[in-house]
Each structure stands twice: as structure tokens, then as C-alpha cells.
Design a protein around this motif. Structure first.
Motif, PDB file in Angstrom:
ATOM      1  N   ILE A 202       9.793 -34.406  -8.784  1.00  0.00           N
ATOM      2  CA  ILE A 202       9.263 -33.056  -8.562  1.00  0.00           C
ATOM      3  C   ILE A 202       7.790 -33.165  -8.166  1.00  0.00           C
ATOM      4  CG2 ILE A 202      10.828 -31.803 -10.093  1.00  0.00           C
ATOM      5  CD1 ILE A 202       8.771 -32.001 -12.282  1.00  0.00           C
ATOM      6  N   THR A 203       7.280 -32.096  -7.564  1.00  0.00           N
ATOM      7  CA  THR A 203       5.890 -32.094  -7.110  1.00  0.00           C
ATOM      8  C   THR A 203       4.965 -31.591  -8.224  1.00  0.00           C
ATOM      9  OG1 THR A 203       5.982 -29.819  -6.271  1.00  0.00           O
ATOM     10  CG2 THR A 203       6.674 -31.586  -4.777  1.00  0.00           C
ATOM     11  N   PRO A 204       3.698 -31.992  -8.169  1.00  0.00           N
ATOM     12  CA  PRO A 204       2.741 -31.473  -9.144  1.00  0.00           C
ATOM     13  C   PRO A 204       2.606 -29.946  -9.081  1.00  0.00           C
ATOM     14  CG  PRO A 204       1.841 -33.385  -8.017  1.00  0.00           C
ATOM     15  CD  PRO A 204       3.101 -33.036  -7.314  1.00  0.00           C
ATOM     16  N   MET A 205       2.692 -29.361  -7.868  1.00  0.00           N
ATOM     17  CA  MET A 205       2.537 -27.916  -7.745  1.00  0.00           C
ATOM     18  C   MET A 205       3.700 -27.170  -8.389  1.00  0.00           C
ATOM     19  SD  MET A 205      -0.355 -27.179  -6.639  1.00  0.00           S
ATOM     20  CE  MET A 205      -0.030 -25.427  -6.578  1.00  0.00           C
ATOM     21  N   ALA A 206       4.905 -27.727  -8.316  1.00  0.00           N
ATOM     22  CA  ALA A 206       6.050 -27.085  -8.966  1.00  0.00           C
ATOM     23  C   ALA A 206       5.847 -27.079 -10.477  1.00  0.00           C
ATOM     24  CB  ALA A 206       7.340 -27.807  -8.607  1.00  0.00           C
ATOM     25  N   PHE A 207       5.380 -28.193 -11.020  1.00  0.00           N
ATOM     26  CA  PHE A 207       5.112 -28.293 -12.462  1.00  0.00           C
ATOM     27  C   PHE A 207       4.009 -27.324 -12.863  1.00  0.00           C
ATOM     28  CE2 PHE A 207       3.548 -30.620 -16.277  1.00  0.00           C
ATOM     29  CZ  PHE A 207       4.738 -30.690 -16.975  1.00  0.00           C
ATOM     30  N   TYR A 208       2.977 -27.215 -12.027  1.00  0.00           N
ATOM     31  CA  TYR A 208       1.865 -26.303 -12.285  1.00  0.00           C
ATOM     32  C   TYR A 208       2.320 -24.849 -12.215  1.00  0.00           C
ATOM     33  CZ  TYR A 208      -2.317 -23.586 -11.072  1.00  0.00           C
ATOM     34  OH  TYR A 208      -3.291 -22.623 -11.001  1.00  0.00           O
ATOM     35  N   ASN A 209       3.109 -24.508 -11.212  1.00  0.00           N
ATOM     36  CA  ASN A 209       3.550 -23.121 -11.036  1.00  0.00           C
ATOM     37  C   ASN A 209       4.427 -22.643 -12.193  1.00  0.00           C
ATOM     38  OD1 ASN A 209       2.197 -22.786  -8.603  1.00  0.00           O
ATOM     39  ND2 ASN A 209       3.940 -23.505  -7.374  1.00  0.00           N
ATOM     40  N   VAL A 210       5.195 -23.551 -12.783  1.00  0.00           N
ATOM     41  CA  VAL A 210       6.007 -23.182 -13.953  1.00  0.00           C
ATOM     42  C   VAL A 210       5.102 -22.744 -15.102  1.00  0.00           C
ATOM     43  CG1 VAL A 210       7.510 -24.105 -15.750  1.00  0.00           C
ATOM     44  CG2 VAL A 210       8.011 -24.570 -13.363  1.00  0.00           C
ATOM     45  N   GLN A 211       3.954 -23.424 -15.253  1.00  0.00           N
ATOM     46  CA  GLN A 211       3.017 -23.059 -16.314  1.00  0.00           C
ATOM     47  C   GLN A 211       2.352 -21.709 -16.042  1.00  0.00           C
ATOM     48  OE1 GLN A 211       2.769 -25.336 -18.844  1.00  0.00           O
ATOM     49  NE2 GLN A 211       4.060 -26.793 -17.739  1.00  0.00           N
ATOM     50  N   MET A 212       2.074 -21.418 -14.781  1.00  0.00           N
ATOM     51  CA  MET A 212       1.248 -20.266 -14.433  1.00  0.00           C
ATOM     52  C   MET A 212       2.052 -18.994 -14.173  1.00  0.00           C
ATOM     53  SD  MET A 212      -1.746 -21.530 -14.689  1.00  0.00           S
ATOM     54  CE  MET A 212      -2.702 -20.200 -13.973  1.00  0.00           C
ATOM     55  N   ASP A 213       3.278 -19.111 -13.710  1.00  0.00           N
ATOM     56  CA  ASP A 213       4.092 -17.942 -13.372  1.00  0.00           C
ATOM     57  C   ASP A 213       4.768 -17.422 -14.640  1.00  0.00           C
ATOM     58  OD1 ASP A 213       5.854 -16.056 -12.385  1.00  0.00           O
ATOM     59  OD2 ASP A 213       6.392 -17.241 -10.612  1.00  0.00           O
ATOM     60  N   LEU A 214       4.179 -16.398 -15.229  1.00  0.00           N
ATOM     61  CA  LEU A 214       4.682 -15.903 -16.511  1.00  0.00           C
ATOM     62  C   LEU A 214       6.033 -15.218 -16.369  1.00  0.00           C
ATOM     63  CD1 LEU A 214       1.387 -14.496 -18.084  1.00  0.00           C
ATOM     64  CD2 LEU A 214       2.358 -16.804 -18.211  1.00  0.00           C
ATOM     65  N   LYS A 215       6.260 -14.562 -15.263  1.00  0.00           N
ATOM     66  CA  LYS A 215       7.545 -13.922 -15.031  1.00  0.00           C
ATOM     67  C   LYS A 215       8.656 -14.968 -14.965  1.00  0.00           C
ATOM     68  CE  LYS A 215       9.905 -10.686 -11.938  1.00  0.00           C
ATOM     69  NZ  LYS A 215       9.792  -9.875 -10.697  1.00  0.00           N
ATOM     70  N   PHE A 216       8.379 -16.069 -14.310  1.00  0.00           N
ATOM     71  CA  PHE A 216       9.353 -17.162 -14.238  1.00  0.00           C
ATOM     72  C   PHE A 216       9.531 -17.817 -15.610  1.00  0.00           C
ATOM     73  CE2 PHE A 216      10.460 -21.625 -13.507  1.00  0.00           C
ATOM     74  CZ  PHE A 216      11.573 -21.490 -12.694  1.00  0.00           C
ATOM     75  N   TRP A 217       8.452 -17.876 -16.386  1.00  0.00           N
ATOM     76  CA  TRP A 217       8.502 -18.494 -17.710  1.00  0.00           C
ATOM     77  C   TRP A 217       9.519 -17.785 -18.600  1.00  0.00           C
ATOM     78  CZ3 TRP A 217       5.349 -22.567 -19.731  1.00  0.00           C
ATOM     79  CH2 TRP A 217       5.499 -22.787 -21.103  1.00  0.00           C
ATOM     80  N   CYS A 218       9.532 -16.463 -18.554  1.00  0.00           N
ATOM     81  CA  CYS A 218      10.496 -15.704 -19.374  1.00  0.00           C
ATOM     82  C   CYS A 218      11.933 -16.046 -19.014  1.00  0.00           C
ATOM     83  CB  CYS A 218      10.262 -14.201 -19.181  1.00  0.00           C
ATOM     84  SG  CYS A 218       8.749 -13.597 -19.941  1.00  0.00           S
TER      85      CYS A 218
END
Length: 375
Positions: A202-218
Motif C-alpha cells: 500500500i502507499t503511504p498516502m493511503a495509510f495517511y488518508n485512513v488516519q485523516m478521513d474521519l468519515k471513512f474511519w467510522c
């Protein structure tokens, strides 16, 4: 039977006393009339019997009061002991903070001037410059990442059986692509955790976006009941987040109010995310949810080549005080199973995020975190 006799004697004595004192003790009543009534009411020796009656009445009243006090002490003692047992049980299960939160919630419910209550609650209002994540905290996370890399690299070159542990830390998991350390925090009787790992698919940006996108986190974390941004500061790429987390029954949910700052440094090829618990006037404590006041985490992502290509290593630290006492076996499970399971779920969620972004999905990130140079 004894109490009925006491009550009967009291009634008789009290009736005679009222008649004698309140009706015939006025200064306007002649002394002869008072003595005559005393003779009629108590016999020939009326004055002497009146005194005896007064003494008898006093003794009966004292006896009744003593009996009543003794009974009240027994009932009060039982209720105090029961309340103590309930409070001790709640303290073990939920922590002392729950009691304070309940009192605060009751104050809010009964306070007529709610604006005054909110003003008092927000007396120490949050300030970004003072209470936010400072540059030196981001730099400290980078320094710790470099320290972990040196330890792992040294273990690999020396062909040591296990990776070394920093002073005060204990190595609890030592796998090829995942290493976990922990250290005991005496002030809280809890553990703080360090995680060092790597992913190649996986890419670093995908890992980062999982942390930052709260809607996706839920969507991927079933324990998250609610998570949202309550305030932002685009100047420092920071935000205030309110996170409600489900705990196993019968424990109450926990909620976190924390400031989070992130930076994507293209020049140094690093991503840093730092978070810590803070009080905020837009995130008041509520009843039936336990506020976590001690929480901090940080994440450093280092790509193998670039942010958009597969392959990176990451360094993560985490500590929180959930305001409850758990058995030691729970902490052992968290170190051996809980942390690896969480990292595995992060990995799976990152793969889903990468697939979505490849199809055109744009992560829901409120603040821009890109910078050309890390201060």
C-alpha cells in the motif's frame, strides 16, 4: 411492648402538662386558681406531683429520643455502608471521573442560567498557540522514529535474536514487519506503547488518508460510535476532534476531545501526525459518557521512495487513561493481540482506501497538511 408503654405515658404526661402550663400559667391567672387546678388535676399535693410529672416527662422524652436516635443510627449506618459499596464498585468499574461528570451533569441540568454554566466551564478557553501541537512536538516524533530505525537496523545487522529496547521499555512483539514495545507509567498504573512496522503493498498516502478521513474511519472501525471535527486552524494544519468510543458492556462509552496536527513534508519525505487530549469549550463533557483526559498519540510515516508508490515504514506511539481498573491479563492481551489486530485492521482499511482513491474517491480532509519544509 416497651415502646407502646413509653408512648402511652408520654401522651398522658403531655396532656397534663399542656393543660397545666399553657392554660393556667399566665401571669393574669391568680396563684390560688393555679394551685386549685393543680389540686384538682393532681390531688392534694399538686405542686409536688407537678414537679414529679415534669421530671418523669423529661426522663420519658430522653428515653424516647435515645431510642429514636439509636434506631436512626442503625438505618443511617446501613445506608452509608450501602452507598460506600456502590461508590467503590463504580470507582473500580468506571473510575472516579464518572462521579465528577455525574455531578457536573446534574449541575447543568439544575442550573437555570446555562450561559453562566458554559462560561464557568470554559474559563480556561482553548488557544491554538498555547494548547495546540507545537513544532517541537512534531520534531520530537521524528527523532523517536530515527531512534527506532537505528535499533531495528542494528538488530538486523548484528543478527541478534531480538531487537533492542530503549531504556525503560520492554519488547513484547518482535516480528519481521512489526515490533511492539511498552513501558509502565507509574503515575497512571498503565502502559504506553510504541509500534514500528512496515507495509509493501500500500502507499503511504493511503495509510495517511485512513488516519485523516474521519468519515471513512467510522466505516471500518465498529467501536467508533461518533467522531467529528468541532474546530479547525488552517494556519497550523490543526483540528479539534471529538471521538466517542464504545467499551465492552457493562462499561460506559469513552469520549476523547483532542487536538490533532499533521504535516506532509515533501522535502524531507516524511508524514507526521500528532494528537493529544485538550479541554475545549465546543466539546463539553456529557452524562453517561466518561471523558478521557490523558491521551496522546503520534504517527510518523516514511516512504521507501515516494508518497504515491507502494512501500513505507511507520512509527506509532499511543497512551490513554480510560479511567478504569482492568486486570493484568487485559493489558497482556492488548500487548500480544490487541495492538497487532489494530495494525492489521489499519492495513486492510488502507487497501480499501487505495482502491477507492484509484477510482476517483477524494478523502474528506478538512485541513491541508502539505509543507515544503519541516520547521
Amino acid at each position: 411492648m416497651a415502646s407502646e408503654g413509653v408512648c402511652s405515658a408520654l401522651r398522658l404526661a403531655w396532656t397534663r402538662y399542656l393543660i397545666y402550663t399553657h392554660r393556667f400559667s399566665s401571669q393574669n391567672t391568680p396563684v390560688v386558681a393555679r394551685k386549685r387546678f393543680a389540686s384538682l388535676a393532681f390531688g392534694a399535693s399538686g405542686t409536688q406531683k407537678a414537679k414529679q410529672l415534669a421530671e418523669n416527662l423529661s426522663n420519658k422524652v430522653q428515653e424516647a429520643c435515645s431510642l429514636f436516635t439509636s434506631r436512626c443510627n442503625v438505618i443511617a449506618g446501613q445506608r452509608v455502608w450501602r452507598a460506600f459499596q456502590i461508590a467503590a464498585w463504580y470507582q473500580q468499574l468506571y473510575g472516579e471521573k464518572l462521579l465528577l461528570q455525574t455531578l457536573r451533569a446534574n449541575l447543568l441540568r439544575h442550573c437555570k442560567n446555562r450561559n453562566l454554566y458554559m462560561l464557568l466551564s470554559a474559563a480556561g478557553i482553548f488557544q491554538w498557540e498555547r494548547d495546540g501541537v507545537a513544532d517541537k512536538e512534531l520534531q520530537s516524533a521524528l527523532s523517536e522514529m530515527e531512534e527506532m530505525e537505528r535499533l531495528v537496523e542494528h538488530a538486523s545487522k548484528s543478527k541478534a535474536k531480538h531487537a533492542a529496547a530503549p531504556e525503560g521499555w520492554e519488547l513484547v512483539i518482535d516480528r519481521q514487519h512489526l515490533k511492539v514495545w511498552r513501558r509502565f507509567m507509574e503515575d497512571y498504573n498503565l502502559f504506553e506503547y510504541r509500534v514500528f512496522g512496515s507495509f509493501k503493498d500500500i502507499t503511504p498516502m493511503a495509510f495517511y488518508n485512513v488516519q485523516m478521513d474521519l468519515k471513512f474511519w467510522c466505516g471500518w472501525d465498529p467501536q467508533t460510535m461518533e467522531i467529528n471535527v468541532v474546530d479547525t486552524d488552517p494556519k497550523s494544519s490543526s483540528e479539534i476532534i471529538h471521538w466517542v468510543y464504545k467499551y465492552p458492556y457493562p462499561m460506559l462509552p469513552r469520549d476523547y476531545c483532542y487536538v490533532r496536527r499533521s504535516t506532509v513534508n515533501d522535502q524531507k519525505n516524511r508524514i507526521v501526525i500528532r494528537a493529544k487530549a485538550v479541554p475545549h469549550h465546543k466539546c463539553p463533557e456529557v452524562n453517561n459518557i466518561v471523558r478521557v483526559h490523558q491521551y496522546q498519540s503520534q504517527l510518523v510515516i516514511e516512504p521507501v521512495s515516494s508518497f504515491s508508490e507502494n512501500g513505507f515504514s511507520f512509527y506509532m506511539t499511543y497512551f490513554d487513561n480510560p479511567q478504569t481498573q482492568l486486570p493484568s491479563m487485559c493489558y497482556n492481551w492488548l500487548a500480544s493481540t490487541g495492538v497487532p489486530d489494530f495494525v492489521d485492521r489499519l492495513h486492510k482499511a488502507s487497501k480499501v482506501m487505495q482502491e477507492r482513491t484509484n477510482r476517483g474517491y477524494r478523502p474528506n480532509i478538512l485541513v491541508s497538511s502539505h509543507s515544503s519544509e519541516q520547521k
